[in-house]
Write a protein that holds these residues in place. Structure first.
Motif, PDB file in Angstrom:
ATOM      1  N   VAL A 268       0.814  -1.222   0.000  1.00 54.53           N
ATOM      2  CA  VAL A 268       0.000   0.000   0.000  1.00 54.53           C
ATOM      3  C   VAL A 268       0.847   1.273   0.000  1.00 54.53           C
ATOM      4  N   PRO A 269       0.277   2.384  -0.519  1.00 55.95           N
ATOM      5  CA  PRO A 269       0.909   3.690  -0.351  1.00 55.95           C
ATOM      6  C   PRO A 269       0.676   4.219   1.064  1.00 55.95           C
ATOM      7  N   VAL A 270       1.643   4.969   1.575  1.00 50.41           N
ATOM      8  CA  VAL A 270       1.513   5.675   2.848  1.00 50.41           C
ATOM      9  C   VAL A 270       1.882   7.135   2.581  1.00 50.41           C
ATOM     10  N   VAL A 271       0.999   8.056   2.987  1.00 49.83           N
ATOM     11  CA  VAL A 271       1.116   9.455   2.567  1.00 49.83           C
ATOM     12  C   VAL A 271       0.939  10.391   3.760  1.00 49.83           C
ATOM     13  N   ASN A 272       1.716  11.448   3.781  1.00 46.94           N
ATOM     14  CA  ASN A 272       1.588  12.492   4.794  1.00 46.94           C
ATOM     15  C   ASN A 272       0.202  13.141   4.702  1.00 46.94           C
ATOM     16  N   ASN A 273      -0.465  13.302   5.823  1.00 48.59           N
ATOM     17  CA  ASN A 273      -1.838  13.817   5.832  1.00 48.59           C
ATOM     18  C   ASN A 273      -1.946  15.255   5.330  1.00 48.59           C
ATOM     19  N   ALA A 274      -1.016  16.098   5.725  1.00 47.46           N
ATOM     20  CA  ALA A 274      -1.067  17.498   5.277  1.00 47.46           C
ATOM     21  C   ALA A 274      -0.926  17.574   3.762  1.00 47.46           C
ATOM     22  N   PHE A 275      -0.063  16.749   3.197  1.00 44.62           N
ATOM     23  CA  PHE A 275       0.093  16.708   1.739  1.00 44.62           C
ATOM     24  C   PHE A 275      -1.192  16.212   1.087  1.00 44.62           C
TER      25      PHE A 275
END
Length: 337
Positions: A268-275
């Motif tokens: 899975v992808p993991v992404v910074n919430n603010a981004f």
């Protein structure tokens, strides 16, 4: 200048302006990422670089400038994405990486899935040894004749190609060694995985027995065919030791169902919430994309055979799957409006 000429010129100017405005709007809609840089990471295991390259090319098609991907170990990535030093990667393995959730919880999120439930992990031995010694589980390596048969460095223990420090699988393997009291029977090799596996494959081809951990998709099971060259073995059953439920229908396991000691993972992808909040096009794209495990496996095998042009392989994949890619990109553009 007559009024007729003046009116005609004004009309032409208005039309030209409208056309220019329309073109500008179309361009903005086609390139919602223009002016935004994505700080992208990728895992230290090269079997995940193909996926990273595919996503990078799609981000760039949406107008984003992609910085990287920077190659990071899992612990460093999860700390970095939580702090916003990097924006994302597409190399998350869950639940294997659950140990890092506390690090990024509330600051980053899992978004979408490249492949759900198809990433297997476990221990394998060469089929000849499994048959000769009746090897079924890791406990069989406590038998002196088995330890001797798999001792390639002369320390009296069976050699196991394991995982480098910092990998999630290294933690689980260490727990298995402790929980099943295998420290005096098995020597986990924690050097670079690809080099260690290349050495083990060469040993196998030279007539020696091998024990190794691997995951799928991975080039190892292209070099060593499941069911022909190697077989999955189980972790033991032991009171007080909890293990994932046995999985049914695992090809080339010594038993069915098969207690592999690891659960099947989602990639899975993991992404910074603010981004994420600022880039709905990226969020929508990540939710849509899926890459078949067979395609990842084929690329991993080609890479191991010497074709290291990962960007070109990714571009070819995009071309072969253009209809699906265009649909994902259209959805991403719509989300950015």
């Amino acid at each position: 200048m007559t009024n007729a000429i003046r009116n005609t010129m004004t009309a032409v100017a208005l039309i030209a302006g409208a056309v220019g405005l329309s073109a500008g709007l179309a361009s903005a809609q086609d390139m919602p990422g223009k002016g935004t840089t994505i700080k992208m990471a990728q895992a230290t295991w090269d079997t995940g670089w193909f996926q990273a390259a595919i996503y990078k090319q799609m981000f760039e098609t949406l107008g984003y400038t992609v910085e990287g991907p920077t190659t990071l170990d899992a612990p460093i990535f999860y700390q970095s994405v939580a702090q916003g030093d990097v924006d994302l990667w597409v190399n998350g393995w869950f639940p294997l990486h659950d140990t890092y959730k506390e690090t990024f919880d509330g600051s980053a999120s899992i978004v979408g899935a490249i492949a759900k439930g198809g990433a297997l992990q476990g221990y394998l031995v060469d089929k000849a040894a499994a048959e000769e010694f009746g090897i079924k589980t890791l406990d069989d390596f406590k038998r002196p004749e088995v330890m001797k048969a798999f001792d390639r460095n002369g320390d009296g223990k069976a050699d196991l190609v394991a995982c480098p420090p910092g990998w999630g699988c290294e933690v689980t393997i260490s727990e298995h060694m402790k929980n099943y009291e295998l420290d005096d029977a098995i020597n986990p090799i924690k050097a670079g995985y690809s080099a260690s596996m290349a050495d083990a494959i060469a040993a196998y081809k030279g007539g020696e027995h091998i024990l190794f951990y691997t995951w799928t998709p991975n080039w190892t099971v292209n070099e060593l065919k499941l069911g022909d060259d190697v077989v999955w073995i189980e972790v033991p059953e032991k009171d007080g030791v909890e293990t994932p439920a046995a999985a049914e229908g695992i090809k080339a396991c010594v038993e069915d169902p098969c207690r592999m000691g690891f659960v099947a993972n989602d990639i899975v992808p993991v992404v910074n919430n603010a981004f994420l909040d600022k880039n709905p096009a990226v969020a929508t794209l990540l939710k849509g994309v899926q890459i078949p495990l067979d395609d990842i496996f084929a690329q991993n095998a080609a890479m191991n055979a010497g074709d290291d042009k990962v960007d070109a392989q990714a571009a070819e994949w995009v071309k072969k799957n253009q209809a699906a890619v265009d649909g994902w990109l259209a959805d991403a553009r719509a989300a950015a409006k």
